[in-house]
Design an enzyme around this catalytic site. Structure first.
Site, PDB file in Angstrom:
ATOM      1  N   HIS A 261       0.820  -1.215   0.000  1.00 28.47           N
ATOM      2  CA  HIS A 261       0.000   0.000   0.000  1.00 28.47           C
ATOM      3  C   HIS A 261       0.848   1.257   0.000  1.00 28.47           C
ATOM      4  CE1 HIS A 261      -3.722  -2.256   1.613  1.00 28.47           C
ATOM      5  NE2 HIS A 261      -3.779  -2.093   0.324  1.00 28.47           N
TER       6      HIS A 261
ATOM      7  N   GLU B 140      -4.019 -12.456 -22.941  1.00 36.13           N
ATOM      8  CA  GLU B 140      -2.986 -12.554 -21.901  1.00 36.13           C
ATOM      9  C   GLU B 140      -2.682 -13.997 -21.547  1.00 36.13           C
ATOM     10  OE1 GLU B 140      -4.321 -10.464 -18.363  1.00 36.13           O
ATOM     11  OE2 GLU B 140      -6.395 -11.035 -18.686  1.00 36.13           O
TER      12      GLU B 140
ATOM     13  N   ASP C  15       0.457 -10.548 -17.758  1.00 40.85           N
ATOM     14  CA  ASP C  15       0.164 -11.970 -17.614  1.00 40.85           C
ATOM     15  C   ASP C  15       0.727 -12.783 -18.772  1.00 40.85           C
ATOM     16  OD1 ASP C  15      -1.166 -12.432 -15.139  1.00 40.85           O
ATOM     17  OD2 ASP C  15      -2.859 -11.276 -15.883  1.00 40.85           O
TER      18      ASP C  15
ATOM     19  N   CYS D  71      -2.528  -3.234 -23.051  1.00 44.60           N
ATOM     20  CA  CYS D  71      -2.689  -2.542 -21.767  1.00 44.60           C
ATOM     21  C   CYS D  71      -1.753  -3.094 -20.706  1.00 44.60           C
ATOM     22  CB  CYS D  71      -4.144  -2.576 -21.304  1.00 44.60           C
ATOM     23  SG  CYS D  71      -4.802  -4.239 -21.129  1.00 44.60           S
TER      24      CYS D  71
HETATM   25  C1  PEP Z   1      -2.015  -7.677 -17.899  1.00 46.02           C
HETATM   26  O1  PEP Z   1      -2.083  -8.824 -17.475  1.00 46.02           O
HETATM   27  O2  PEP Z   1      -1.162  -7.299 -18.708  1.00 46.02           O
HETATM   28  C2  PEP Z   1      -3.000  -6.664 -17.459  1.00 46.02           C
HETATM   29  C3  PEP Z   1      -3.026  -5.468 -18.020  1.00 46.02           C
HETATM   30  O3  PEP Z   1      -3.854  -6.969 -16.455  1.00 46.02           O
HETATM   31  P1  PEP Z   1      -3.463  -7.080 -14.901  1.00 46.02           P
HETATM   32  O4  PEP Z   1      -2.115  -6.436 -14.737  1.00 46.02           O
HETATM   33  O5  PEP Z   1      -4.567  -6.373 -14.193  1.00 46.02           O
HETATM   34  O6  PEP Z   1      -3.452  -8.567 -14.692  1.00 46.02           O
HETATM   35 MG    MG Z   2      -3.840  -9.584 -16.498  1.00 45.06          MG
END
Ligand code: PEP
Ligand code: MG
Length: 539
Positions: A160, A402, A426, A473
């Site tokens: 945190h 992912e 991921d 992302c």
């Molecule tokens: C990812 O896995 O790249 C992603 C954007 O999702 P998170 O980081 O929330 O798993």
């Molecule tokens: Mg992810």
């Protein structure tokens, strides 16, 4: 620590302190909401929940009754037991709760003794704070004008303290080990947030070198911020979209201020964490509407619940698993619990009426999962129609790529969706079988590994072959070393943490699409991430 005779009176003292602490936390949460946004302020709601938890309350009273301990000592012992329990848990998010329970303990003891700890909100000169760990409430009270940065013995990138420091825009170097707290007050130090180093007693040469570097790092940032309103178009006229990854409404405002053209990832699970009941349909609809409105018409991609893995929610009855990242998480959980999933889908469809909202499913591995998720989305829409509730009748629907299986068969999935978004955080951990939370295998989890780059290319090509746009992302999308390669591979949308957007746009404007394509071709012919890095150094 002392023995008490009047046990009832001691319990009453304790109960009174609990009540007072609860009232204080409501206030602290309110202040934190203004400073940091509702999402991050929810930490204090979680702390308040400890004050109702039998694991804390009953244990303290049992110690008073059985051991005739004073309330302060009973609290200290109970809190240490609980903190140790959390520290031994596997999930980083649960380990971080140790700091929260200690924070609650200190608050109670302060109320009982009238002791005032030195306050971090009244520093008289700009300082680097060195501590074993910072309690979340301390971090939230820091005045960014007086605090230059944080150096802590404990903590990780997901604790945190680190998350709050990032929200305040403060450099923080965490996990330095206990010796750091031996530094004397007033020691001169350089805190390098770029490399994660704390340089103690720097000589004049080093100081002047760092002063130059500091000025250099601030200049491009200021220049980049000045141009955030401009689009991301390469020198030869190729335009891409630069979007933000956010978790709440404050994130949406930050995204706009940093020049985001869209939100490529709203991590909706933040609505579900650190609370005792799931968010209702109305609550979710209000949250999504507020975020979309804060974006002023820019597109918003809402990722459906990605819970499980390292993000548990106690009230959802998720079982303990041996391999949580390979387990019952995200879309797998949602398809098995349609009542939870449909509540969210209904809320999204309602918010999407008249707004630029798209929906995205996480952790898709198979075609069947897409079909089932879309069937539930259609069912949610049909229910709303039957009930006469206004909602969007058509919503763009995409998936996160992912899981390597989805990347490998991206050509089979592309016709089923409106867009792909590559989740490299991921995708990298699954492709290289390297747990993204395990520091020992961190160097293996390299997004520049050719196996990952080939999958990325394959997904982009499969999407484009049937006229679908492809975004990313994962953290990779905001990495300056990765952006030219991804651009050259044809990525259409780059979604990243808001703070990275201004510089990413500047970088893209300096590039040529033709050159980036050549670069991508060359990079794809390399045999390892090491070869890639040495090639970049020579460029
Ligand atoms: C990812 O896995 O790249 C992603 C954007 O999702 P998170 O980081 O929330 O798993
Ligand atoms: Mg992810």
């Amino acid at each position: 620590r002392r023995k008490v005779e009047d046990l009832a009176a001691e319990r009453t003292r304790f109960r009174a302190a609990v009540e007072q602490a609860r009232a204080e936390l409501v206030e602290v949460q309110g202040e934190a909401e203004v400073k940091l946004g509702a999402d991050q302020a929810r930490i204090f709601e979680a702390q308040r929940m400890f004050l109702q938890d039998p694991a804390l309350i009953d244990q303290v009273e049992a110690r008073i009754d059985k051991e005739h301990l004073n309330a302060e000592a009973a609290i200290e012992e109970t809190v240490e037991d609980l903190a140790a329990l959390f520290e031994h848990m596997d999930a980083p998010i649960l380990q971080a709760r140790a700091a929260d329970v200690r924070d609650v303990g200190t608050r109670l003891i302060r109320l009982l003794t009238g002791w005032r700890p030195p306050s971090l909100s009244s520093l008289t000169r700009a300082s680097i704070i060195v501590a074993s760990d910072l309690k979340p409430s301390d971090t939230a009270q820091l005045d960014p004008k007086q605090v230059l940065g944080l150096a802590t013995a404990a903590g990780s990138a997901t604790s945190h303290t680190a998350i709050l420091a990032r929200g305040l825009g403060l450099p923080a170097v965490v996990g330095l080990g206990e010796t750091v707290v031996d530094l004397a007050e007033g020691t001169n130090m350089i805190l390098d947030g770029f490399t994660g180093q704390l340089l103690v007693d720097p000589d004049l040469n080093m100081l002047s070198e760092y002063r130059v570097r500091q000025a250099e790092s601030e200049q491009p940032r200021a220049a980049a911020l000045a141009g955030v309103g401009e689009p991301a178009v390469t020198r030869d006229g190729h335009r891409v979209e630069v979007a933000a990854n956010i978790g709440d409404e404050a994130g949406a405002r930050l995204a706009v201020a940093n020049g985001a053209e869209a939100v490529g990832l709203l991590r909706s699970e933040f609505l579900y964490l650190d609370r005792s009941t799931p968010p209702s349909e109305d609550e979710q609809e209000a949250a999504y509407t507020a975020i979309a409105d804060a974006l002023g018409g820019r597109p918003l991609i809402i990722r459906t619940l990605d819970i499980g893995g390292d993000k548990p929610a106690l009230y959802l009855d998720l079982p303990e698993e041996l391999n949580p990242f390979l387990g019952w998480r995200a879309i797998r959980f949602c398809l098995a619990r349609p009542e939870v999933f449909k509540t969210q889908l209904r809320a999204i469809l309602r918010a999407a009426e008249g707004r630029n909202i798209k929906v995205m499913f996480p952790m898709i591995a198979t075609l069947d999962e897409i079909r089932q998720a879309k069937a539930l989305l259609a069912e949610a829409g049909a229910e709303l129609t039957a009930q006469g509730i206004p909602h969007a009748t058509r919503i763009e629907t995409g998936i996160m790529v992912e899981v390597p299986a989805a990347a490998v068969v991206a050509d089979l999935l592309a016709p089923e969706v409106d867009f792909f978004s590559l989740g490299t955080n991921d995708l990298v951990q699954y492709t290289l079988a390297a747990d993204r939370t395990n520091p020992r295998v961190a160097s293996l989890a390299d997004p520049f590994n050719p196996a990952v780059l080939r999958l990325v290319k394959q997904v982009i090509d499969a999407g484009h072959a049937v006229g679908k746009w492809v975004g990313m992302c994962g953290e990779m999308a905001g990495m300056p070393q990765a952006i030219p390669i991804l651009l050259g591979l044809g990525l259409d949308e780059f979604s990243m943490t808001p703070a990275a957007i201004p510089e990413a746009k500047v970088l893209i404007r300096r590039l040529s699409f033709a050159e980036a394509r050549d670069l991508a071709t060359r990079v794809l012919s390399l045999r390892s991430a090491t070869e890639m890095r040495s090639m970049k150094r020579k460029m």
